[in-house]
Each structure stands twice: as C-alpha cells, then as structure tokens.
Design an enzyme around this catalytic site. Sequence first.
Site, short mmCIF file in Angstrom:
data_model
loop_
_atom_site.label_atom_id
_atom_site.label_comp_id
_atom_site.label_asym_id
_atom_site.label_seq_id
_atom_site.Cartn_x
_atom_site.Cartn_y
_atom_site.Cartn_z
N GLY A 73 0.82 -1.20 0.00
CA GLY A 73 0.00 0.00 0.00
C GLY A 73 0.85 1.25 0.00
O GLY A 73 1.86 1.33 -0.70
N ASP A 227 13.65 -10.39 7.00
CA ASP A 227 13.56 -9.58 5.78
C ASP A 227 14.25 -8.23 5.99
O ASP A 227 13.74 -7.19 5.58
CB ASP A 227 12.09 -9.36 5.39
CG ASP A 227 11.94 -8.90 3.95
OD1 ASP A 227 12.86 -9.14 3.14
OD2 ASP A 227 10.91 -8.30 3.63
N GLY A 231 16.21 -1.36 2.89
CA GLY A 231 15.00 -0.54 2.88
C GLY A 231 14.23 -0.62 4.18
O GLY A 231 13.32 0.18 4.41
N ASN A 232 14.58 -1.57 5.04
CA ASN A 232 13.87 -1.76 6.32
C ASN A 232 14.68 -1.30 7.52
O ASN A 232 14.38 -1.65 8.66
CB ASN A 232 13.46 -3.22 6.48
CG ASN A 232 12.29 -3.59 5.59
OD1 ASN A 232 11.52 -2.72 5.18
ND2 ASN A 232 12.14 -4.86 5.27
N ASP A 267 9.08 -2.96 9.32
CA ASP A 267 8.47 -3.95 8.42
C ASP A 267 8.66 -5.38 8.91
O ASP A 267 9.67 -6.03 8.67
CB ASP A 267 9.03 -3.83 7.00
CG ASP A 267 8.12 -4.53 6.00
OD1 ASP A 267 7.27 -5.35 6.41
OD2 ASP A 267 8.26 -4.27 4.80
#
Length: 376
Positions: A73, A227, A231-232, A267
């Site tokens: 989203g 993960d 980006g996290n 995340d």
Amino acid sequence: MFVVIYCTFVYRIPLVHLYHTPILKSASQNGEDLSDAQKVYSECGQQGPLSWEESILPHRLARCLKVGEGTFGEVFSTTNASGQTVAIKIIPVEGSKTVNGEPQKTFGEILAEIIISKELSDLRNKTHNQTNGFIGLQDLHCVQGCYPPVMLQAWDAFDQCKGSENDRPDFFEPQQLFLILEFEFGGSDLENCNGTLSSLSVAKSILHQVTAALAVAEQELCFEHRDLHWGNVLVETTKAKKGAATFLLDGTNHSLDTKGVLVHIIDFSLSRLEIDGLTVSCDISNEEELFTGQGDYQFDIYRLMRQANGNNWNAYRPHSNVMWLHYLSGKLQSMKYRGNGGRGNIQMRKMLTHFHDNVLQYTSATDALRSCPLFH
C-alpha cells in the site's frame, strides 16, 4: 525530513500462523472463537470499522504527504495531536480488487504484523531486555470508505515528483476496508541515505545499533526479522552523539556512540517471535517466487534461510538474523560517504571488512554483539 520507506522486494504474504494473540488471551465471545476480523478490531480497540475522518481528523488529513510505497500500500507523513511528525502506513484488506497486481491481505494475514509491531514497539518499556531500536507503533485503526481526496492529491504530488509504481488508489469503493498503522518518525531508509552519511564510523554505529536491537528482541521474544534489507533500516539524525542509543540486555544496561544517527528497524511482514512460549510466525514454505529472485545478495538470504531451517518457518533459528547482518555490513561498505579519506576511515573499513568476513560464524545477533571485536 520525512520518513521514506521503499521496498526492494515485495510479494504476497502467505498463510500466517497465529499460535497466540497477546491482547486476546481468551479469544472467545459468547462462547465462540473470535473471527480474524474481530481479533483485528479488538487489537484496534474498535467494535467495527471507523470512517476516515474518525481515524485521521480533517486537519491531519490536510497535512498528509506521501513519502513511500510498496505492494502492501502507501506511506504518508502527517502530524499527531502533539504536532510531531508521524508516518501512517495504509494497507487495503479483505477486498476483492487486486492492488498493485496482488490480492489484498486478509484480516488473518494482517493480524501477525499487528501483533509483532506491538510487541517490538513495547520493547522500549521492558525492564530486563529493552531497546528503542524498533519503530514505535503509536496508533492503530481499521477504516472503511474511499480514499480521501486530499490523500489522492498527496499521492499525485509524489507521483509527479518521484514517479510511483503503484496503482492510483482512486478505484476503491465505499465498502473497502483499510488498516492504518501510525508509527513514530523514524528517518530515511538506509538505501536512500547512500551518499548522505558522513563516514564509515557512522556505518559502524548503524551496524552496532541494528545488532543490539536484534539481540534484545532475541532474548525477550525469540525474534527473527527474516527480511532485514536496507529498505527496512531507518536512519534519523540526532544532535546527541554519545550515549543516546541505550539498551538493556539480560538486565544489564549498555550505551553506544551513535555518531549522530539513530536507527529504527521496520516492516515485520515476515517476522517471527514468541510470547509466553507461543509462536506468531509467517509460513513462506510454499512461496517459490520469494526464493527465485536474482540480482542482489538479498535474494540469496531467503534461500540460505530456507536451507538452514529446512523450510520450517515456525522453528526458531536466530542465525537468520546473523545472515542479515552479513548482508547489511556488505551494503554499508558499498555505500558512498561524504568523508572517504583519512587514516581513520581506512582503519574503519578494515574493521568492517573483518566483521563481514567473519560474522557468519556467530549463532545469533546476541552472540555477535557479545563476542565480535567490532563492538568492543
């Protein structure tokens, strides 16, 4: 400076194993088990969905700026009641229409992320194992209705400035449900910090802070992130350069030199943890698409985790956290820094290279934190 969250690789989240819901320890209503929808509403403190205006007051909606996106989203920034900048993650759920080429998440699938986000956020309040290294969850709502026009305007502004890979969210119908997670301000993701950080000493602090946060979560919650690509990892500047990053590990207080940055991990879609010996995890055993990615070491990590755990994603294998530390140390060395010269940077690069070459020998982030020379 606003929160920017980019997903390097995103995909449909598969079957979630919920062996325990912390808020709903007696998950029954009138003698019957609660549905996944009722569990989500209970986590939100609601009886049913709210309107957008009840969840985000009009003056806050008017301040929304889109700052990131993923297949899940959209991410917007706005201010809370105290005037502080916050990030709101908006996830469509339970609808029949595909979003960005993927089916929408179900209540059952989103429930694990809610629980894990709450438990990790609450680590800052623990008395034995404590850290601020995970993004703080400040509020949580389930809403129903079409996307508000002011948010569509913010979406368009982002698309015109940076370009969006997502579908414009103007196709949702009045009955569409959304989960809104409101997080504290966390900074910019590490990938988008390339070329902005001052030196490799900052890289070392980032690695130290990530390792410490993972270690605390391992000890308190038997946690695996699973993960933790760049980006996290969010990086926020701070004026307090020394002693600002503190943590408790097994009852012992520690502090580390931040070098002017604070780290927040985000995340938890694939994460795994335990609460009172009961497990919340995500079964990705049949997600072959996840294990066939190419072009970055990130995709190798997914395959290495599967090889190590025998494709059993309920089991606790904290070495997966070490694999991601190996990945992150490589990314941090590959990044550009404003100050690349000097003897200090040469020595720091040697230390980071030694860490990268040897970290996989450790059994967990806790083991690495306690034993690795880089952190002592």
